[in-house]
Design a protein around this motif. Structure first.
Motif, PDB file in Angstrom:
ATOM      1  N   ALA A   1       0.837  -1.212   0.000  1.00 18.98           N
ATOM      2  CA  ALA A   1       0.000   0.000   0.000  1.00 18.98           C
ATOM      3  C   ALA A   1       0.865   1.251   0.000  1.00 18.98           C
ATOM      4  CB  ALA A   1      -0.921  -0.004   1.231  1.00 18.98           C
ATOM      5  N   GLY A   2       1.910   1.265   0.833  1.00 18.06           N
ATOM      6  CA  GLY A   2       2.816   2.400   0.872  1.00 18.06           C
ATOM      7  C   GLY A   2       3.516   2.608  -0.454  1.00 18.06           C
ATOM      8  N   THR A   3       3.903   1.512  -1.102  1.00 14.26           N
ATOM      9  CA  THR A   3       4.584   1.605  -2.391  1.00 14.26           C
ATOM     10  C   THR A   3       3.661   2.175  -3.466  1.00 14.26           C
ATOM     11  OG1 THR A   3       6.067  -0.239  -1.888  1.00 14.26           O
ATOM     12  CG2 THR A   3       5.714   0.266  -4.213  1.00 14.26           C
ATOM     13  N   LEU A   4       2.417   1.708  -3.502  1.00 17.02           N
ATOM     14  CA  LEU A   4       1.453   2.249  -4.469  1.00 17.02           C
ATOM     15  C   LEU A   4       1.263   3.750  -4.270  1.00 17.02           C
ATOM     16  CD1 LEU A   4      -1.341  -0.488  -4.537  1.00 17.02           C
ATOM     17  CD2 LEU A   4       0.285   0.050  -6.356  1.00 17.02           C
ATOM     18  N   LEU A   5       1.095   4.146  -3.017  1.00 12.90           N
ATOM     19  CA  LEU A   5       0.913   5.572  -2.720  1.00 12.90           C
ATOM     20  C   LEU A   5       2.183   6.359  -3.023  1.00 12.90           C
ATOM     21  CD1 LEU A   5      -1.081   5.235   0.622  1.00 12.90           C
ATOM     22  CD2 LEU A   5      -1.968   6.068  -1.564  1.00 12.90           C
ATOM     23  N   GLY A   6       3.348   5.746  -2.757  1.00  9.08           N
ATOM     24  CA  GLY A   6       4.610   6.400  -3.072  1.00  9.08           C
ATOM     25  C   GLY A   6       4.771   6.641  -4.559  1.00  9.08           C
ATOM     26  N   VAL A   7       4.399   5.646  -5.363  1.00 10.69           N
ATOM     27  CA  VAL A   7       4.458   5.792  -6.824  1.00 10.69           C
ATOM     28  C   VAL A   7       3.510   6.895  -7.286  1.00 10.69           C
ATOM     29  CG1 VAL A   7       3.909   4.665  -9.025  1.00 10.69           C
ATOM     30  CG2 VAL A   7       5.170   3.414  -7.267  1.00 10.69           C
ATOM     31  N   LEU A   8       2.298   6.919  -6.735  1.00 14.10           N
ATOM     32  CA  LEU A   8       1.317   7.937  -7.131  1.00 14.10           C
ATOM     33  C   LEU A   8       1.785   9.332  -6.738  1.00 14.10           C
ATOM     34  CD1 LEU A   8      -2.039   6.155  -6.178  1.00 14.10           C
ATOM     35  CD2 LEU A   8      -1.078   6.503  -8.465  1.00 14.10           C
ATOM     36  N   LEU A   9       2.305   9.478  -5.504  1.00 13.18           N
ATOM     37  CA  LEU A   9       2.769  10.794  -5.062  1.00 13.18           C
ATOM     38  C   LEU A   9       3.973  11.247  -5.875  1.00 13.18           C
ATOM     39  CD1 LEU A   9       2.604  13.188  -3.170  1.00 13.18           C
ATOM     40  CD2 LEU A   9       3.925  11.898  -1.484  1.00 13.18           C
ATOM     41  N   PHE A  10       4.900  10.343  -6.123  1.00 21.10           N
ATOM     42  CA  PHE A  10       6.087  10.670  -6.926  1.00 21.10           C
ATOM     43  C   PHE A  10       5.664  11.089  -8.331  1.00 21.10           C
ATOM     44  CE2 PHE A  10       9.720   9.695  -9.634  1.00 21.10           C
ATOM     45  CZ  PHE A  10      10.763  10.248  -8.918  1.00 21.10           C
ATOM     46  N   SER A  11       4.685  10.396  -8.891  1.00 25.39           N
ATOM     47  CA  SER A  11       4.201  10.717 -10.233  1.00 25.39           C
ATOM     48  C   SER A  11       3.531  12.080 -10.267  1.00 25.39           C
ATOM     49  CB  SER A  11       3.209   9.644 -10.698  1.00 25.39           C
ATOM     50  OG  SER A  11       3.801   8.362 -10.659  1.00 25.39           O
ATOM     51  N   ILE A  12       2.722  12.372  -9.237  1.00 24.96           N
ATOM     52  CA  ILE A  12       2.037  13.665  -9.169  1.00 24.96           C
ATOM     53  C   ILE A  12       3.039  14.800  -9.021  1.00 24.96           C
ATOM     54  CG2 ILE A  12       0.525  15.088  -7.722  1.00 24.96           C
ATOM     55  CD1 ILE A  12      -1.064  12.507  -7.121  1.00 24.96           C
ATOM     56  N   LEU A  13       4.042  14.599  -8.155  1.00 21.43           N
ATOM     57  CA  LEU A  13       5.065  15.627  -7.964  1.00 21.43           C
ATOM     58  C   LEU A  13       5.862  15.844  -9.250  1.00 21.43           C
ATOM     59  CD1 LEU A  13       6.363  14.677  -4.399  1.00 21.43           C
ATOM     60  CD2 LEU A  13       4.976  16.658  -5.009  1.00 21.43           C
ATOM     61  N   SER A  14       6.191  14.758  -9.928  1.00 20.16           N
ATOM     62  CA  SER A  14       6.935  14.870 -11.186  1.00 20.16           C
ATOM     63  C   SER A  14       6.101  15.597 -12.237  1.00 20.16           C
ATOM     64  CB  SER A  14       7.313  13.476 -11.706  1.00 20.16           C
ATOM     65  OG  SER A  14       8.095  12.785 -10.764  1.00 20.16           O
ATOM     66  N   ASN A  15       4.814  15.254 -12.288  1.00 18.39           N
ATOM     67  CA  ASN A  15       3.919  15.893 -13.244  1.00 18.39           C
ATOM     68  C   ASN A  15       3.768  17.379 -12.954  1.00 18.39           C
ATOM     69  OD1 ASN A  15       0.645  16.423 -13.940  1.00 18.39           O
ATOM     70  ND2 ASN A  15       1.855  15.404 -15.509  1.00 18.39           N
ATOM     71  N   SER A  16       3.809  17.739 -11.658  1.00 15.33           N
ATOM     72  CA  SER A  16       3.668  19.153 -11.287  1.00 15.33           C
ATOM     73  C   SER A  16       4.853  19.978 -11.775  1.00 15.33           C
ATOM     74  CB  SER A  16       3.535  19.287  -9.770  1.00 15.33           C
ATOM     75  OG  SER A  16       4.734  18.935  -9.111  1.00 15.33           O
ATOM     76  N   LEU A  17       6.043  19.350 -11.864  1.00 20.46           N
ATOM     77  CA  LEU A  17       7.208  20.067 -12.393  1.00 20.46           C
ATOM     78  C   LEU A  17       6.962  20.485 -13.836  1.00 20.46           C
ATOM     79  CD1 LEU A  17      10.176  17.895 -11.028  1.00 20.46           C
ATOM     80  CD2 LEU A  17       9.245  19.997 -10.061  1.00 20.46           C
ATOM     81  N   THR A  18       6.310  19.590 -14.583  1.00 17.20           N
ATOM     82  CA  THR A  18       5.997  19.893 -15.980  1.00 17.20           C
ATOM     83  C   THR A  18       4.937  20.989 -16.077  1.00 17.20           C
ATOM     84  OG1 THR A  18       6.484  17.604 -16.598  1.00 17.20           O
ATOM     85  CG2 THR A  18       5.213  18.909 -18.161  1.00 17.20           C
ATOM     86  N   LEU A  19       3.913  20.858 -15.219  1.00 13.33           N
ATOM     87  CA  LEU A  19       2.831  21.848 -15.245  1.00 13.33           C
ATOM     88  C   LEU A  19       3.335  23.247 -14.891  1.00 13.33           C
ATOM     89  CD1 LEU A  19      -0.096  19.861 -13.580  1.00 13.33           C
ATOM     90  CD2 LEU A  19       0.153  20.468 -15.988  1.00 13.33           C
ATOM     91  N   MET A  20       4.320  23.299 -13.976  1.00 14.42           N
ATOM     92  CA  MET A  20       4.873  24.590 -13.567  1.00 14.42           C
ATOM     93  C   MET A  20       6.000  25.052 -14.489  1.00 14.42           C
ATOM     94  SD  MET A  20       4.801  24.424  -9.384  1.00 14.42           S
ATOM     95  CE  MET A  20       5.593  22.822  -9.249  1.00 14.42           C
TER      96      MET A  20
END
Length: 339
Positions: free
Chosen positions: A276-295
């Motif tokens: 569960a932690g790994t799934l959430l870690g992947v999702l959070l890492f992906s969202i943070l990475s995506n935010s770099l592109t959006l910004m």
């Protein structure tokens, strides 16, 4: 449920951060929370998520593996090339072949680590270079553009398909569902089987685990074989998503995968981690990475971001371990104090 304990949990903390960052990014770009964008985000990070499950297994056991991307790269090229030469077009057979070849390659790591008693990170760095180097020597870096149709159809298949306002079809990709099913299987294995519990025991203290009856040899060989098999499976999923085979498209992404797993609460010293932690870690890492592109932040900062995520996660894990040790000491002192 004790609310204090709940918010001390890594999983609940990650979930809270995901909600906060999602709201912030949606404020910047309202399209972020649309169903089609979420489906695309999950699909884009499915391969990272599958790799993360294998890395989680290794980290829990107290080992380390950076060869999984090279294994996936070799398996991907070999299977697609052979299927084209043999005029085969069966995605199920391709997945089976990939799992078997990946498992055999991964077992080489386990054999060397167990029988020669060499540190896992040294062995996997060596096999990473070996596998990737041999691939480039044999293929000369040639790309494969002609992919069997069944490979392409794997990622195009949608679960609960819906139509957008412009008529475009969207929905959760079938490969994303395969990732979640694999995660469920990994959770059940780790929590409800003797072999799964032995992974935690060996990661916590291999000497003590062996003394109480856990088979170190069997567990070590199984772990690295399974990581190789998962890598092989991920390689076919990656082909279906990108619709081509590029010999250097996977190798080099090891740090992103490890960062996501460590962010999810897995300890690099072993004995800790959850699906569960790994799934959430992947999702959070992906969202943070995506935010770099959006910004519109320069991609050169991506590695800086990855390094910071790893350092932050390791620091948090270290603090949690120190607090747990202090709590145990206090309990022991309370027990020993005369009434």
């Amino acid at each position: 449920m004790d609310m204090t304990k709940m918010f001390k949990s890594r999983e609940w903390l990650l979930l809270l951060l995901i909600i906060v960052f999602s709201i912030a990014i949606t404020y910047i770009n309202p399209a972020f929370m649309s169903l089609d964008n979420i489906a695309d985000l999950l699909k884009a990070n499915t391969v990272l998520g599958i790799f993360a499950l294998g890395v989680l297994l290794v980290l829990i056991s107290g080992g380390f593996d950076v060869s999984f991307t090279a294994i996936a790269q070799v398996v991907q090229y070999a299977v697609v090339y052979y299927f084209l030469q043999a005029n085969l077009d069966n995605i199920y057979l391709a997945i089976l072949c990939s799992i078997i070849i990946g498992g055999v390659m991964g077992s080489l790591n386990g054999v060397i680590i167990y029988y020669f008693k060499i540190t896992a990170i040294i062995v996997t760095i060596a096999t990473n270079s070996l596998f990737y180097g041999l691939l480039y020597v044999v293929t000369q870096g040639d790309l494969i553009y002609d992919i069997p149709p069944s490979f392409l159809g794997l990622a195009e298949l949608k679960i609960f398909p819906m139509h957008a306002a412009n008529g475009a079809l969207y929905g959760i990709s079938f490969v994303t569902c395969l990732w979640f099913l694999l995660a469920l299987g990994m959770h059940l294995f780790l929590r409800h089987t003797v072999l799964g519990r032995s992974v935690y025991a060996i990661g916590g203290n291999p000497v003590s685990a062996e003394r109480v009856g856990f088979n170190l040899k069997k567990t070590t060989l199984f772990i690295y074989t399974l990581v190789g098999a998962i890598s092989g499976f991920a390689s076919i999923v990656q082909v279906s998503i990108v619709q081509t085979v590029i010999p250097n498209s996977i190798v080099g992404s090891e740090l992103q995968v490890i960062a996501a797993v460590v962010l999810g609460g897995a300890s690099v010293t072993g004995g800790r981690g959850s699906v569960a932690g790994t799934l959430l870690g992947v999702l959070l890492f992906s969202i943070l990475s995506n935010s770099l592109t959006l910004m519109k932040i320069s991609p050169y900062y991506y590695n800086v971001f990855t390094g910071l995520v790893i350092l932050f996660s390791v620091a948090v894990n270290a603090v949690q371990v120190i607090r747990q040790r202090r709590s145990r000491v206090r309990v022991l002192v309370d027990i020993k104090e005369p009434s």
